[in-house]
Write an enzyme that holds these catalytic residues in place. Structure first.
Site, short mmCIF file in Angstrom:
data_model
loop_
_atom_site.label_atom_id
_atom_site.label_comp_id
_atom_site.label_asym_id
_atom_site.label_seq_id
_atom_site.Cartn_x
_atom_site.Cartn_y
_atom_site.Cartn_z
N CYS A 1 -99.07 38.66 -15.09
CA CYS A 1 -98.07 38.97 -14.09
C CYS A 1 -96.68 38.75 -14.70
CB CYS A 1 -98.26 38.11 -12.84
SG CYS A 1 -98.44 36.37 -13.20
N CYS B 1 -95.75 35.27 -15.68
CA CYS B 1 -96.46 34.73 -16.83
C CYS B 1 -95.73 35.13 -18.11
CB CYS B 1 -97.88 35.26 -16.87
SG CYS B 1 -98.74 35.11 -15.31
#
Lengths: 78, 352
Positions: free
Chosen positions: A11, A14
């Site tokens: 994501c 991240c």
């Protein structure tokens, strides 16, 4: 040399976390091996339930959301 | 991204008072803006060269009133929720649920599903974390259903746009569905339909994170970050949802709406679920549509069924869960939740 693992399925946050780790290491002039773990099984095995998670030298130090920059410096220099 | 990280690094320590002063100030500004919505939106509408009571005029008025209203509501709700949720985490929730095997693990899980912050991108590690800690599958499902189903964003928008009565009905039934669906799924003994590697997984004692001590300013900052993050993500859905709502409000004839979504047409409830499941939007996008549908005379049960299936059952989420659940288990999951939604829809169409 420290090994930092960033756990996350990929994501946006991240990736941002991985970048934060790299930037912090550069700024502090430390050599750090950054590894990104995206596989769900490995993430779960590391005990991470909310991503992104961060482990330094095999020890989980953070889970969920972007890490705090000051704390990140602390983990890297500890 | 880089600016964001710098933002977060800067205000540590002495700037706490900025938050204690700034947040109430922002609240006052919010309140003043909210009070000016009707005059300002009517004024903007009057700038368009169309009659106020024409189809186009009605659609424009709906749009220019709803967009700022929804964005203001979202800002307020997401901020308050972000602050409240800073007291909860998936790790704490798991610790609470792991000890509960009795029947009220289900409602407890549903409650925590609403309060625990988690994003759908980490639902797989969260699922595994729960199951491997010995939390029963059904309880885990109650948690996973309640999170999106009775999310504060959806409830807050329903309250603001449609009214507190329907928001309350939605809360009670959404919560009940999450609890009962989890209970039923738990009773079905579905553990063997987990993906094989999940069943074999034994994570053992998992990483204990040091408990973070947060000051009130930290929590306010978390709330503000949530606002930036969530609004940055959902504003486009809000605009699309309100555009559709505006078209319905301006152009769809009431008689047609009554025929398709009126209480008389019994098939409208299953049809609403069938249409709703593959629709991928979120609460912020679907509630303006709900507002317009109800305004045109759509039956409450049908509309509730539509809204619940859009919000609670989404195809992309199922695809993510495919990593841990077999197709069979996903099918049972969808079937059980759909039954709850159908029951709610029929109940309200009969009662009203």
């Amino acid at each position: 040399m420290k090994t930092v693992k960033v756990y996350g399925p990929g994501c946006k946050r991240c990736e941002a976390t991985e970048q934060m780790v790299r930037d912090a290491a550069d700024r502090l002039g430390l050599e750090v091996a950054v590894e990104k773990v995206t596989d769900a099984k490995s993430i779960a095995m590391a005990g991470v339930m909310s991503t992104p998670g961060v482990a330094v030298d095999g020890k989980l130090v953070h889970a969920g959301g972007l890490p705090d920059a000051a704390k990140l410096d602390g983990w890297l220099t500890a | 991204m880089t600016t964001e990280t710098q933002d977060q690094a800067a205000p540590r320590g002495g700037s706490d008072w900025l938050w204690y002063g700034g947040v109430p100030l922002a609240g006052v500004i919010w309140w003043l803006l909210y009070g000016q919505l009707i005059p300002v939106s009517e004024w903007v509408t009057s700038l368009f060269p169309v009659a106020r009571d024409s189809h186009t005029g009605e659609a424009i008025a709906f749009f220019v009133y709803d967009v700022p209203k929804v964005l203001l509501l979202l800002t307020g709700i997401v901020f308050v929720t972000g602050v409240l949720r800073s007291w909860f985490s998936p790790e704490k929730t798991r610790a609470i649920l792991a000890g509960k095997r009795v029947i009220w693990g289900y409602p407890l899980a549903a409650t925590l599903g609403v309060l625990t912050p988690f994003c759908s991108c980490s639902s797989v590690p969260l699922f595994i974390g729960f199951v491997s800690a010995g939390i029963p599958l059904g309880v885990t499902f109650s948690f996973l259903i309640a999170g999106p189903m009775v999310g504060p964003v959806g409830l807050g928008l329903l309250y603001g746009l449609v009214g507190w009565e329907i928001a309350t009905v939605y809360l009670v039934f959404g919560f009940t569905i999450a609890t009962l669906a989890g209970f039923v799924l738990g009773r079905l003994g579905l553990e063997r339909y987990l993906q094989e590697w999940v069943r074999e997984l034994n994570t053992g004692p998992v990483g204990d994170l040091p408990e973070e001590r947060l000051t009130l300013a930290d929590r306010l900052r978390i709330g503000a970050e949530q606002v930036r993050e969530i609004l940055g993500k959902v504003w486009i859905w809000v605009v699309v949802g309100i555009s559709i709502g505006a078209l319905i409000h301006g152009y769809v004839p009431q008689a047609m709406m009554l025929r398709i979504m009126g209480g008389e047409a019994w098939w409208s409830v299953p049809a609403a679920v069938v249409v709703g499941v593959p629709m991928y939007t979120n609460a912020a996008g679907v509630i303006p549509i709900v507002e317009a549908l109800l305004g045109k005379g759509a039956a409450l049960g049908t509309t509730l069924a539509f809204m619940m299936s859009v919000i609670a059952l989404s195809l992309p989420e199922m695809i993510i869960l495919k990593q841990v659940l077999t197709l069979r288990l996903i099918a049972v999951f969808i079937a059980v939740v759909s039954m709850g939604i159908l029951a709610t829809g029929f109940l309200f169409n009969i009662l009203l």
